[in-house]
Design a protein around this motif. Sequence first.
Motif, PDB file in Angstrom:
ATOM      1  N   LEU A 280       0.837  -1.207   0.000  1.00  0.00           N
ATOM      2  CA  LEU A 280       0.000   0.000   0.000  1.00  0.00           C
ATOM      3  C   LEU A 280       0.871   1.255   0.000  1.00  0.00           C
ATOM      4  O   LEU A 280       0.551   2.238  -0.676  1.00  0.00           O
ATOM      5  CB  LEU A 280      -0.916  -0.012   1.224  1.00  0.00           C
ATOM      6  CG  LEU A 280      -2.064  -1.021   1.201  1.00  0.00           C
ATOM      7  CD1 LEU A 280      -2.793  -1.029   2.546  1.00  0.00           C
ATOM      8  CD2 LEU A 280      -3.051  -0.704   0.069  1.00  0.00           C
ATOM      9  N   ALA A 281       1.983   1.225   0.767  1.00  0.00           N
ATOM     10  CA  ALA A 281       2.882   2.375   0.803  1.00  0.00           C
ATOM     11  C   ALA A 281       3.468   2.649  -0.569  1.00  0.00           C
ATOM     12  O   ALA A 281       3.641   3.809  -0.984  1.00  0.00           O
ATOM     13  CB  ALA A 281       4.000   2.130   1.822  1.00  0.00           C
ATOM     14  N   LEU A 282       3.772   1.569  -1.328  1.00  0.00           N
ATOM     15  CA  LEU A 282       4.309   1.738  -2.678  1.00  0.00           C
ATOM     16  C   LEU A 282       3.287   2.407  -3.594  1.00  0.00           C
ATOM     17  O   LEU A 282       3.646   3.268  -4.407  1.00  0.00           O
ATOM     18  CB  LEU A 282       4.728   0.369  -3.219  1.00  0.00           C
ATOM     19  CG  LEU A 282       5.376   0.359  -4.597  1.00  0.00           C
ATOM     20  CD1 LEU A 282       6.677   1.174  -4.573  1.00  0.00           C
ATOM     21  CD2 LEU A 282       5.649  -1.064  -5.051  1.00  0.00           C
ATOM     22  N   LYS A 283       2.031   2.050  -3.447  1.00  0.00           N
ATOM     23  CA  LYS A 283       0.998   2.667  -4.288  1.00  0.00           C
ATOM     24  C   LYS A 283       0.792   4.131  -3.918  1.00  0.00           C
ATOM     25  O   LYS A 283       0.655   4.997  -4.789  1.00  0.00           O
ATOM     26  CB  LYS A 283      -0.324   1.892  -4.154  1.00  0.00           C
ATOM     27  CG  LYS A 283      -0.266   0.480  -4.711  1.00  0.00           C
ATOM     28  CD  LYS A 283      -1.589  -0.223  -4.593  1.00  0.00           C
ATOM     29  CE  LYS A 283      -2.629   0.354  -5.547  1.00  0.00           C
ATOM     30  NZ  LYS A 283      -2.295   0.131  -6.968  1.00  0.00           N
ATOM     31  N   LEU A 332       1.544   6.410   6.320  1.00  0.00           N
ATOM     32  CA  LEU A 332       1.854   7.716   5.731  1.00  0.00           C
ATOM     33  C   LEU A 332       3.371   7.939   5.670  1.00  0.00           C
ATOM     34  O   LEU A 332       3.911   8.354   4.631  1.00  0.00           O
ATOM     35  CB  LEU A 332       1.185   8.823   6.558  1.00  0.00           C
ATOM     36  CG  LEU A 332       1.541  10.266   6.182  1.00  0.00           C
ATOM     37  CD1 LEU A 332       1.046  10.603   4.785  1.00  0.00           C
ATOM     38  CD2 LEU A 332       0.962  11.243   7.221  1.00  0.00           C
ATOM     39  N   LEU A 333       4.070   7.656   6.783  1.00  0.00           N
ATOM     40  CA  LEU A 333       5.525   7.836   6.814  1.00  0.00           C
ATOM     41  C   LEU A 333       6.224   6.938   5.785  1.00  0.00           C
ATOM     42  O   LEU A 333       7.124   7.380   5.053  1.00  0.00           O
ATOM     43  CB  LEU A 333       6.061   7.535   8.217  1.00  0.00           C
ATOM     44  CG  LEU A 333       5.587   8.441   9.364  1.00  0.00           C
ATOM     45  CD1 LEU A 333       6.172   7.952  10.689  1.00  0.00           C
ATOM     46  CD2 LEU A 333       5.991   9.875   9.120  1.00  0.00           C
ATOM     47  N   ALA A 334       5.784   5.662   5.735  1.00  0.00           N
ATOM     48  CA  ALA A 334       6.420   4.722   4.804  1.00  0.00           C
ATOM     49  C   ALA A 334       6.171   5.126   3.356  1.00  0.00           C
ATOM     50  O   ALA A 334       7.051   4.996   2.492  1.00  0.00           O
ATOM     51  CB  ALA A 334       5.899   3.312   5.057  1.00  0.00           C
ATOM     52  N   SER A 335       5.000   5.654   3.070  1.00  0.00           N
ATOM     53  CA  SER A 335       4.661   6.055   1.695  1.00  0.00           C
ATOM     54  C   SER A 335       5.522   7.225   1.253  1.00  0.00           C
ATOM     55  O   SER A 335       6.016   7.256   0.113  1.00  0.00           O
ATOM     56  CB  SER A 335       3.173   6.431   1.619  1.00  0.00           C
ATOM     57  OG  SER A 335       2.362   5.360   2.026  1.00  0.00           O
ATOM     58  N   ILE A 336       5.715   8.192   2.127  1.00  0.00           N
ATOM     59  CA  ILE A 336       6.516   9.372   1.775  1.00  0.00           C
ATOM     60  C   ILE A 336       7.973   8.971   1.546  1.00  0.00           C
ATOM     61  O   ILE A 336       8.630   9.451   0.611  1.00  0.00           O
ATOM     62  CB  ILE A 336       6.403  10.436   2.889  1.00  0.00           C
ATOM     63  CG1 ILE A 336       4.969  10.951   2.975  1.00  0.00           C
ATOM     64  CG2 ILE A 336       7.374  11.591   2.654  1.00  0.00           C
ATOM     65  CD1 ILE A 336       4.692  11.844   4.161  1.00  0.00           C
ATOM     66  N   ARG A 337       8.482   8.062   2.343  1.00  0.00           N
ATOM     67  CA  ARG A 337       9.890   7.666   2.235  1.00  0.00           C
ATOM     68  C   ARG A 337      10.160   6.722   1.072  1.00  0.00           C
ATOM     69  O   ARG A 337      11.301   6.503   0.695  1.00  0.00           O
ATOM     70  CB  ARG A 337      10.345   7.039   3.546  1.00  0.00           C
ATOM     71  CG  ARG A 337      10.470   8.063   4.660  1.00  0.00           C
ATOM     72  CD  ARG A 337      10.633   7.452   6.002  1.00  0.00           C
ATOM     73  NE  ARG A 337      10.729   8.485   7.037  1.00  0.00           N
ATOM     74  CZ  ARG A 337      10.561   8.250   8.343  1.00  0.00           C
ATOM     75  NH1 ARG A 337      10.291   7.022   8.761  1.00  0.00           N
ATOM     76  NH2 ARG A 337      10.666   9.238   9.215  1.00  0.00           N
TER      77      ARG A 337
END
Length: 367
Positions: A280-283, A332-337
């Motif tokens: 999900l973070a990758l998307k 949210l943090l993982a997606s931004i990074r």
Amino acid sequence: MQWCVVFFHFDKTIEVVPEHWVFDDDNTICHFPPVKGFRLYEIIKSGTSPKEDWKVYDVNMLAKYDDFTYAQTQCEAARNGKKIFSQKTKTMLDGMDGKGQRIRKPNTKFSEFMNINTDDEELNTNITFPTFKGSNPKECKQNTADNNKVTENVPEDFYTESDNVLEPYTAQSETSETSHHSNIMDNISLIIKKLEDLDSKNEEFQRKVMRNQYALQHKLNDLERVISESANIRKSNINQVTDEESEQVLSIWKLFPLDSVQALEDVENSLADQQLQQHLALKFSLVGGETAKDITRRILYLMLTNDVAKLYSFDGAKGKLKFKSLKLYHLLLASIRKNQKTHDATESDILPETRQWLAQAKFRKQK
């Protein structure tokens, strides 16, 4: 007025004081003002009378003088451990010629040897210098003639010139010179041979270094290729999603943006699966943006509707729910990074925009 040089037992110091400061039968007690520096100097020089607030000290009088400046000089001498003169001695010295300087008397012990007359006419200048053989021109001429008679029948090549001196030429001299030259040539040949050996060894060493450098470069290239392939394989494994996982990701992805607390709770339960959270973070990381602030705002718009966002504050202030305790915040943090432009973003870069976006959800809803 007179001044006294006195020794204070209290602090082992020596000072100049006016005579009327010292009292007692033996002149062993002295008044002294409670001041220092230039003020003390003025009080002593002016001979100020003792005051009631002055303390008294046990002293020994060393000397007494009529002149303040001379008393200061003797005081300084006493401080340096030197002998000081009394006023009587000073008066006696002042009365002598030259202010106490003694008159030097001539030393008569060697007087009989000092009466030497050095006038030029009394000096004996008739010095006879020794004559050297050949200094007489006539003798030199005769010697030259005799030498010519001795050498007139000698061949010209019988002599060789060496250092401007004529020496007999012999076969032994020729042999010695030839041997000397031969030794020099042998040494030069030996040196040249050693230099050639060193040069060949140096060339071989350079070739060896080049071969090793070439082999090392190939090994580094191979290692770089292996690392690159490993990174690509790892990346492909991370991005690879099975059919079952793909269906699960799509089912969760359809719930965004979350429009109810129940939908948020369902997503929270699903995010317990770390692999699903990574997918999900990758998307979410593909939303675009240039800065951490911009990407944070875009992802929050995809995650929550204003109806749900207004129920939360980051720390749970004013009776609202606490957003920072949700797994959604970690998503949210993982997606931004995972975004290449913000892969090194810190929480301090993301937190302010998150706080502001949640706080303004109510006003966005009203619009």
